[in-house]
Design a protein around this motif. Structure first.
Motif, PDB file in Angstrom:
ATOM      1  N   GLN A   5       0.820  -1.214   0.000  1.00 31.15           N
ATOM      2  CA  GLN A   5       0.000   0.000   0.000  1.00 31.15           C
ATOM      3  C   GLN A   5       0.853   1.264   0.000  1.00 31.15           C
ATOM      4  N   LEU A   6       2.001   1.198   0.670  1.00 32.42           N
ATOM      5  CA  LEU A   6       2.888   2.356   0.741  1.00 32.42           C
ATOM      6  C   LEU A   6       3.344   2.785  -0.645  1.00 32.42           C
ATOM      7  N   GLY A  11      -0.882   5.501  -0.934  1.00 33.88           N
ATOM      8  CA  GLY A  11       0.142   5.438   0.104  1.00 33.88           C
ATOM      9  C   GLY A  11       1.160   6.556   0.042  1.00 33.88           C
ATOM     10  N   GLY A  14       2.074   8.363   3.322  1.00 31.39           N
ATOM     11  CA  GLY A  14       2.977   7.632   4.205  1.00 31.39           C
ATOM     12  C   GLY A  14       4.389   7.583   3.666  1.00 31.39           C
ATOM     13  N   TYR A  15       4.513   7.336   2.358  1.00 30.66           N
ATOM     14  CA  TYR A  15       5.840   7.279   1.734  1.00 30.66           C
ATOM     15  C   TYR A  15       6.557   8.611   1.900  1.00 30.66           C
ATOM     16  N   PHE A  35       1.862   1.365   4.960  1.00 28.89           N
ATOM     17  CA  PHE A  35       0.809   2.367   5.127  1.00 28.89           C
ATOM     18  C   PHE A  35      -0.553   1.701   5.052  1.00 28.89           C
ATOM     19  N   ASN A  37      -4.217   2.625   4.250  1.00 29.50           N
ATOM     20  CA  ASN A  37      -4.851   3.767   3.597  1.00 29.50           C
ATOM     21  C   ASN A  37      -6.122   4.219   4.308  1.00 29.50           C
ATOM     22  N   VAL A  78       0.788   5.207   9.131  1.00 30.50           N
ATOM     23  CA  VAL A  78       1.960   4.440   8.725  1.00 30.50           C
ATOM     24  C   VAL A  78       2.090   3.264   9.685  1.00 30.50           C
TER      25      VAL A  78
END
Length: 108
Positions: A5-6, A11, A14-15, A35, A37, A78
């Motif tokens: 997901q990241l 994502g 979070g990334y 992450f 979502n 995260v």
């Protein structure tokens, strides 16, 4: 799932959070950072599509099942997997994704 997901469009929040803190892609991969979502039942839907039953998902502690519906325990945050000595995921640390600074993180 959370690592995957990241690296999806949902994502990015979070990334970007990890990158702002100067974590390299290698560090993110090595520690399996991820992450969850904003969709409150995305993990549930994903795991159901993989054949997991409601009973298994409820017992895993990853979802909450109520009269109003089924919800992921972790969403819009995260994720940090907690590993045992055999490198198996045994839990998750999480950080509420109120980007950019994630204020009010009392659930760690």
């Amino acid at each position: 799932y959370f690592y995957y997901q990241l690296h999806q469009p949902q994502g990015k929040l979070g990334y970007d959070y990890f990158r702002k803190r100067e974590l390299s892609d290698e560090t993110i991969r090595r520690f399996g950072l991820g992450f969850a979502n904003k969709t409150s039942n995305d993990l549930y839907q994903y795991l159901r599509s993989k054949g997991y039953t409601d009973e298994i998902l409820r017992d895993s502690g990853l979802v909450t099942m109520e009269e109003r519906g089924t919800y992921d325990k972790f969403w819009n945050r995260v994720m940090f997997p907690i590993m045992d000595v055999n490198n198996r995921v045994i839990g998750f640390g999480r950080w509420n994704s109120q980007i950019p600074e994630f204020p009010g993180n009392h659930d760690l």
